[in-house]
Design a protein around this motif. Structure first.
Motif, PDB file in Angstrom:
ATOM      1  N   VAL A  12       0.867  -1.177   0.000  1.00 40.94           N
ATOM      2  CA  VAL A  12       0.000   0.000   0.000  1.00 40.94           C
ATOM      3  C   VAL A  12       0.905   1.228   0.000  1.00 40.94           C
ATOM      4  N   LEU A  13       0.713   2.096  -0.968  1.00 37.51           N
ATOM      5  CA  LEU A  13       1.446   3.362  -1.001  1.00 37.51           C
ATOM      6  C   LEU A  13       0.574   4.404  -0.330  1.00 37.51           C
ATOM      7  N   MET A  14       1.127   5.053   0.689  1.00 36.52           N
ATOM      8  CA  MET A  14       0.353   6.032   1.450  1.00 36.52           C
ATOM      9  C   MET A  14       1.159   7.304   1.670  1.00 36.52           C
ATOM     10  N   ARG A  15       0.429   8.421   1.698  1.00 33.24           N
ATOM     11  CA  ARG A  15       1.014   9.638   2.241  1.00 33.24           C
ATOM     12  C   ARG A  15       0.743   9.616   3.725  1.00 33.24           C
ATOM     13  N   GLY A  16       1.787   9.776   4.494  1.00 33.83           N
ATOM     14  CA  GLY A  16       1.650   9.924   5.927  1.00 33.83           C
ATOM     15  C   GLY A  16       2.218  11.273   6.317  1.00 33.83           C
ATOM     16  N   GLY A  17       1.366  12.183   6.798  1.00 38.61           N
ATOM     17  CA  GLY A  17       1.835  13.521   7.116  1.00 38.61           C
ATOM     18  C   GLY A  17       2.427  14.196   5.896  1.00 38.61           C
ATOM     19  N   THR A  18       3.657  14.670   6.017  1.00 37.86           N
ATOM     20  CA  THR A  18       4.334  15.324   4.895  1.00 37.86           C
ATOM     21  C   THR A  18       5.362  14.404   4.243  1.00 37.86           C
ATOM     22  N   SER A  19       5.206  13.108   4.456  1.00 38.74           N
ATOM     23  CA  SER A  19       6.062  12.113   3.808  1.00 38.74           C
ATOM     24  C   SER A  19       5.189  11.164   2.992  1.00 38.74           C
ATOM     25  N   LYS A  20       5.833  10.311   2.230  1.00 29.55           N
ATOM     26  CA  LYS A  20       5.137   9.284   1.462  1.00 29.55           C
ATOM     27  C   LYS A  20       5.963   8.014   1.521  1.00 29.55           C
ATOM     28  N   LYS A 356      -4.528   6.949   1.638  1.00 28.91           N
ATOM     29  CA  LYS A 356      -4.148   5.788   0.840  1.00 28.91           C
ATOM     30  C   LYS A 356      -4.122   6.196  -0.629  1.00 28.91           C
ATOM     31  N   ILE A 357      -2.988   5.984  -1.277  1.00 27.02           N
ATOM     32  CA  ILE A 357      -2.824   6.380  -2.679  1.00 27.02           C
ATOM     33  C   ILE A 357      -3.100   5.208  -3.605  1.00 27.02           C
ATOM     34  N   PHE A 358      -2.498   4.056  -3.312  1.00 29.16           N
ATOM     35  CA  PHE A 358      -2.879   2.853  -4.056  1.00 29.16           C
ATOM     36  C   PHE A 358      -2.649   1.622  -3.200  1.00 29.16           C
ATOM     37  N   GLU A 359      -3.365   0.584  -3.542  1.00 28.46           N
ATOM     38  CA  GLU A 359      -3.219  -0.716  -2.902  1.00 28.46           C
ATOM     39  C   GLU A 359      -3.134  -1.759  -4.000  1.00 28.46           C
TER      40      GLU A 359
END
Length: 368
Positions: A12-20, A356-359
């Motif tokens: 799973v590609l996610m943005r967490g806060g100001t990181s990815k 969540k950006i993609f899974e």
């Protein structure tokens, strides 16, 4: 052809806060550390300054991995291991936490079935494997489904998203053994300036080993653009000398291959905040500031005698500690109490968002 190239790896590609970052279940990765790290480097496209053949985004803030598993401790729900991967250098390090990637761990745990969602909100207790400290993430799950939408805006991220409350426990000294690991709120480090002179720093660890320095002591105003700071080769050399010397005093040993301690330049606030910052990663300059970096900077500025104390406009009771950074500000809730000459963190909390950006399945590049 390697089996992982043919089958791929759930991700799973996610943005967490100001990181990815890329989030994985530990069970989907090799148990052997060397094999795991080799696989992750191929997934992220490291080493390559563009990371063109992988998921990485050509910057340390987007070359991150979160590995999540059911917790081995009875008082937490999941274990979270953070790994920082190089961009143009092939390294994987677990010597630091990441509070931004942490923001996505709770939602990821619900999405992957590690934690059951509540009907309206869910709280997930997360053990941060890197340091053993704990954070509780609370976020909206209406109808038992993670809701990433909301009206919280955080500087450094476009638009708004759902609030994720992060409440930290045991962060003080989690990597070095003490909030102020040298035993003092300020230290003079000799022979590190280009002139051969000394510089006064505050070495502090409230979840992220950090060296605080007055920007003016390095001939800077403190409001420089990150690109200008990165282009200053003399500054980079000076900061590295300070970093190595401070790391020894903090008990971190040889950090030539490590990303800690972080280096943070401080100056007086310009936009109504408590303190202005420029945070180094340690060589690239953060376009904002990390969660644990912000909590650590605040804890390091609060005590009288620290290098940032007299620069700061300290908040009143019940007010947030507002940290200014290159793209705006980051509000944290930090309280430090002095008792018998010892400083103790009473509260560390922050609000973040994640999305969540993609899974799906990621296919690592083949080995050379």
């Amino acid at each position: 052809m390697a089996a992982d190239v043919v089958r791929g790896v759930p991700c799973v590609l996610m943005r967490g806060g100001t990181s990815k970052g890329a989030y994985f279940l530990a069970s989907d990765l090799p148990e052997d550390t060397a094999a795991r790290d080799d696989l992750l480097l191929r997934i992220m496209g490291t080493p390559d300054p563009r990371q063109i053949d992988g998921l990485g985004g050509a910057h340390p803030l987007t070359s991150k991995v979160g590995i999540v598993s059911p917790s081995t401790a009875s008082d937490t729900d999941v274990d979270y291991l953070f790994l920082q991967l190089g961009v143009d250098e092939a390294f994987v390090t677990d010597r630091q936490n990441c509070g931004n990637i942490l923001a996505g761990v709770g939602p990821f745990a619900v999405e992957r079935g590690l934690v059951s969602a509540g009907p309206e909100h869910t709280s997930v207790r997360i053990r941060m494997v890197n340091t053993g400290s704990v954070a509780t993430a609370t976020f909206a799950t209406p109808g038992g489904v993670v809701d990433y939408d909301g009206d919280l805006a955080i500087d450094g991220v476009p638009g708004t998203a759902g609030a994720i409350s992060l409440d930290f426990e045991g962060t003080a000294g989690s990597s070095t053994g003490a909030l102020f690991p040298t035993g003092a709120v300020a230290d003079d480090i000799e022979g590190v300036l280009a002139s051969g002179g000394a510089v006064t720093v505050t070495c502090v660890d409230n979840g992220m080993p950090t060296v605080l320095i007055r920007a003016a002591d390095l001939g800077l105003s403190g409001d420089e653009d990150p690109a200008a700071l990165e282009a200053d080769a003399t500054l980079k050399e000076t900061l590295e000398r300070i970093r190595f010397a401070a790391a020894e005093r903090m008990g971190l040993g040889d950090v030539s291959e490590a990303t800690v301690p972080k280096m943070v330049l401080l100056s007086a606030p310009r936009h109504g905040g408590a303190i202005a910052t420029r945070s180094f990663l340690p060589h690239r300059v953060h376009t904002s500031i990390g969660v644990l970096g912000a909590l650590t900077a605040a804890a390091g500025v609060l005590p009288a005698g620290s290098v940032g104390h007299d620069l700061a406009r300290l908040p009143g009771p019940g007010e947030p500690f507002v940290i200014e950074h290159p793209t705006g500000h980051f509000d944290v809730d930090v309280s430090v109490r002095e008792d018998g000459g010892q400083h103790r963190v009473e509260r560390s909390a922050a609000l973040r968002t994640a999305r969540k950006i993609f899974e799906g399945t990621v296919y690592p590049r083949p080995r050379p």
